[in-house]
Design a protein around this motif. Structure first.
Motif, PDB file in Angstrom:
ATOM      1  N   VAL A 239       0.841  -1.201   0.000  1.00 51.70           N
ATOM      2  CA  VAL A 239       0.000   0.000   0.000  1.00 51.70           C
ATOM      3  C   VAL A 239       0.877   1.253   0.000  1.00 51.70           C
ATOM      4  O   VAL A 239       0.619   2.217  -0.725  1.00 51.70           O
ATOM      5  N   GLU A 243       0.879   4.015  -3.048  1.00 56.58           N
ATOM      6  CA  GLU A 243       0.561   5.423  -2.800  1.00 56.58           C
ATOM      7  C   GLU A 243       1.719   6.336  -3.175  1.00 56.58           C
ATOM      8  O   GLU A 243       1.525   7.403  -3.768  1.00 56.58           O
ATOM      9  N   ALA A 248      -1.102   1.360  -9.418  1.00 57.90           N
ATOM     10  CA  ALA A 248      -1.993   0.357  -8.845  1.00 57.90           C
ATOM     11  C   ALA A 248      -1.354  -1.016  -8.956  1.00 57.90           C
ATOM     12  O   ALA A 248      -0.692  -1.321  -9.954  1.00 57.90           O
ATOM     13  N   GLU A 250      -1.937  -5.315  -8.582  1.00 61.48           N
ATOM     14  CA  GLU A 250      -2.888  -6.419  -8.555  1.00 61.48           C
ATOM     15  C   GLU A 250      -2.169  -7.671  -8.084  1.00 61.48           C
ATOM     16  O   GLU A 250      -1.172  -8.075  -8.677  1.00 61.48           O
ATOM     17  N   LYS A 316      -3.634   1.601 -13.103  1.00 62.71           N
ATOM     18  CA  LYS A 316      -4.923   2.212 -12.783  1.00 62.71           C
ATOM     19  C   LYS A 316      -5.866   1.148 -12.222  1.00 62.71           C
ATOM     20  O   LYS A 316      -5.779  -0.013 -12.613  1.00 62.71           O
ATOM     21  N   SER A 318      -5.267   4.368  -9.819  1.00 59.96           N
ATOM     22  CA  SER A 318      -3.986   4.697  -9.193  1.00 59.96           C
ATOM     23  C   SER A 318      -4.006   4.529  -7.678  1.00 59.96           C
ATOM     24  O   SER A 318      -5.038   4.660  -7.030  1.00 59.96           O
ATOM     25  N   GLN A 320      -3.735   2.037  -5.600  1.00 65.47           N
ATOM     26  CA  GLN A 320      -4.529   1.001  -4.958  1.00 65.47           C
ATOM     27  C   GLN A 320      -3.841  -0.346  -5.062  1.00 65.47           C
ATOM     28  O   GLN A 320      -3.084  -0.589  -6.003  1.00 65.47           O
ATOM     29  N   ILE A 322      -5.061  -4.283  -5.118  1.00 65.83           N
ATOM     30  CA  ILE A 322      -6.201  -5.181  -5.219  1.00 65.83           C
ATOM     31  C   ILE A 322      -5.711  -6.619  -5.095  1.00 65.83           C
ATOM     32  O   ILE A 322      -4.796  -7.032  -5.812  1.00 65.83           O
ATOM     33  N   LEU A 332      -9.828  -4.858  -1.681  1.00 61.18           N
ATOM     34  CA  LEU A 332      -8.972  -3.685  -1.623  1.00 61.18           C
ATOM     35  C   LEU A 332      -8.167  -3.714  -0.327  1.00 61.18           C
ATOM     36  O   LEU A 332      -8.742  -3.721   0.762  1.00 61.18           O
ATOM     37  N   GLN A 334      -5.795  -2.158   2.496  1.00 57.69           N
ATOM     38  CA  GLN A 334      -5.554  -0.850   3.095  1.00 57.69           C
ATOM     39  C   GLN A 334      -4.635  -0.997   4.297  1.00 57.69           C
ATOM     40  O   GLN A 334      -4.382  -2.105   4.768  1.00 57.69           O
TER      41      GLN A 334
END
Length: 345
Positions: A239, A243, A248, A250, A316, A318, A320, A322, A332, A334
């Motif tokens: 994460v 950021e 992004a 995956e 994208k 952006s 994140q 997953i 998602l 966090q």
């Protein structure tokens, strides 16, 4: 057992345990109190170390503090952590550690035998990794105010790569390589602290990562970014990278290695192994065409025997991360709002 609830309190007037978790409360502390006062090019990079404008930008610098309890646990101790942790932060910047400082904060009443054991462990770790401890400081605090011993180590090293390795180099299409199974350090420390026993004995993954990084660089792997997985585990590290880079990620959950003992312990205790701390694991973000070669190199290293390609950079949406599970569902990831396992490094 004295396990902590991961949810923080609503008190905003003072420091809480969660501010040291590496999660959301740590980010709040950094963004609201620290970064605005010390804003500069290097601290804004939000990386494990800083490549400084000295000797043609080849000098890398880092610092870390260690407050773990218990001081000794299966597979490691606070002395090894202090040396390995600082060396690993330098390695994540693509640097070879050369020199360390060491500051000791000792509690009145600490047995000399305990101090000697910690220092001998530090000396052994330094000799193993070829780094020199060249300066330091010692302070003593009153009985009951130091939890035995706290250690701060800072390190300087020379850059091994052609450019600094940091989140700004992450690109869409890159692959995410995990160096080994996750969660063993945090679960081992917790079990040792709380007197828990599992069917299979667990040991911390505490280990130096410099040799593995050096092997990747010597093998010609263009490393875009590296990050070791300490507080907050794999999820928090990724994460942070997403950021900072604005990209992004995956992930394929089925490809993330977790040993059965760690998985079982997490299931029993209601913990998520993605957020459990490690002390000898890292992720490497590399161009897709080098992923298989990098994996082969890592498997020849002691810390990389169970390495795996766990995901890719998609660009994208952006910033994140997953996680895709075996059922095709997306989750998602966090930062944790507070502390999952306190005092693990």
């Amino acid at each position: 057992m004295n396990l902590q609830c991961p949810l923080p309190t609503t008190n905003k007037d003072s420091i809480r345990l969660g501010h040291g978790s590496g999660g959301e409360m740590t980010q709040q502390l950094l963004k609201e109190f620290i970064q605005p006062l010390f804003k500069n090019t290097w601290i804004d990079q939000a990386h494990d170390s800083a490549t400084l404008p000295w000797d043609s930008d080849r000098l890398v610098f880092t610092t870390d503090s260690f407050v773990i309890t218990p001081l000794f646990f299966p597979g490691g101790d606070i002395g090894k952590l202090a040396v390995y942790g600082t060396i690993n932060d330098l390695a994540m910047g693509g640097a070879e550690a050369k020199f360390l400082s060491c500051s000791l904060i000792l509690e009145e009443g600490l047995p000399f035998n305990t101090l000697k054991r910690v220092l001998q462990s530090m000396a052994g770790a330094a000799e193993e990794t070829g780094v020199k401890l060249v300066t330091g400081d010692t302070k003593v605090v009153e009985r009951g105010k130091g939890d035995g011993i706290y250690i701060n180590t800072s390190g300087v090293g020379g850059l091994l790569s052609n450019h600094p390795i940091d989140p700004s180099y992450i690109r869409p299409g890159d692959r995410i390589l995990l160096s080994g199974d996750i969660g063993r350090h945090g679960i081992t420390v917790m079990a040792s602290r709380e007197g828990l026993e599992f069917e299979t004995a667990l040991t911390s993954d505490c280990a130096p990562l410099n040799a593995a990084v050096s092997a990747l660089l010597q093998g010609g792997i263009p490393l875009h970014c590296l990050r070791d997985l300490t507080r907050g585990g794999l999820a928090t590290a990724l994460v942070e990278l997403a950021e900072t880079s604005g990209q992004a990620f995956e992930l394929d959950e089925a490809q993330i290695p977790v040993c059965e003992s760690v998985y079982g312990a997490c299931e029993m205790l209601g913990l998520d192994p993605l957020y459990v701390a490690n002390e000898g694991r890292f992720v490497a973000v590399i161009p897709a065409e080098y992923a298989d070669q990098a994996s082969a190199i890592l498997r020849e290293e002691r810390v990389g025997a169970s390495c795996a390609i766990i995901g890719k950079v998609t660009g994208k949406p952006s910033a994140q991360v997953i996680l895709k599970n075996s059922l095709g569902c997306d989750r998602l990831l966090q930062r944790l709002p507070g502390e999952q396992l306190p005092r693990i490094c």
